[in-house]
Motif scaffolding. Structure first.
Motif, PDB file in Angstrom:
ATOM      1  N   LEU A   1       0.871  -1.181   0.057  1.00 35.74           N
ATOM      2  CA  LEU A   1       0.352  -0.103   0.028  1.00 35.74           C
ATOM      3  C   LEU A   1       0.992   1.072   0.125  1.00 35.74           C
ATOM      4  O   LEU A   1       0.655   2.234  -0.603  1.00 35.74           O
TER       5      LEU A   1
ATOM      6  N   ILE B   1      -6.946   0.968  -7.046  1.00 38.97           N
ATOM      7  CA  ILE B   1      -6.838  -0.471  -6.186  1.00 38.97           C
ATOM      8  C   ILE B   1      -7.511  -1.408  -7.202  1.00 38.97           C
ATOM      9  O   ILE B   1      -8.792  -1.164  -7.267  1.00 38.97           O
TER      10      ILE B   1
ATOM     11  N   LEU C   1      -5.289   8.014   1.987  1.00 37.82           N
ATOM     12  CA  LEU C   1      -4.583   6.627   2.290  1.00 37.82           C
ATOM     13  C   LEU C   1      -3.206   6.983   2.950  1.00 37.82           C
ATOM     14  O   LEU C   1      -2.863   6.149   3.695  1.00 37.82           O
TER      15      LEU C   1
END
Length: 137
Positions: free
Chosen positions: A49, A78, A96
């Motif tokens: 991530l 994603i 994020l």
């Protein structure tokens, strides 16, 4: 809130809960509620991530890449793949980053081994469904 995107339809908002827990310090999880009130959880590397915020990463069932959308708010794509299909989501890059910062406050990158719960990890592996070709015989 993520945007489920598809080539043949306008984006749909998807309520997603991001999770991070000490027993599994190397992983993050995305929890989705389905229309029939079931929960679907995707777990993948926290490092994946973090790297996906700056460059395209992922070779398996989770792929991430930052997108230049021409809008003031940068997003990260994603992509989740499974044997029956795929789903592509757009997530605000800033959210994020904030999420990763909160995980970093709990467990610093590089210190995950200090929090690793091997009993939990083994239990998770034993609960995982078998993959094709992984049987004994």
């Amino acid at each position: 809130m993520l945007q489920l995107v598809g080539a043949q339809r306008p984006p749909l908002s998807a309520q997603v809960e991001f999770r991070f827990a000490g027993p599994d310090p190397y992983a993050v999880a995305l929890a989705f509620q389905t229309l029939d009130a079931r929960e679907v959880v995707w777990r993948f590397s926290r490092g994946l991530l973090a790297q996906g915020l700056i460059e395209a990463v992922g070779e398996g069932d989770v792929r991430l890449r930052p997108l230049e959308t021409g809008v003031p708010t940068p997003v990260v794509e994603i992509e989740l793949l499974w044997p029956g299909g795929r789903a592509v989501f757009h997530a605000p890059q800033a959210e994020l980053r904030e999420y990763l910062a909160r995980t970093q406050e709990l467990i610093a990158f590089g210190a995950e081994h200090e929090w690793l719960d091997l009993d939990h990890t083994v239990a998770m592996l034993l609960l995982a469904p078998p993959t094709p070709g992984s049987g004994t015989g």
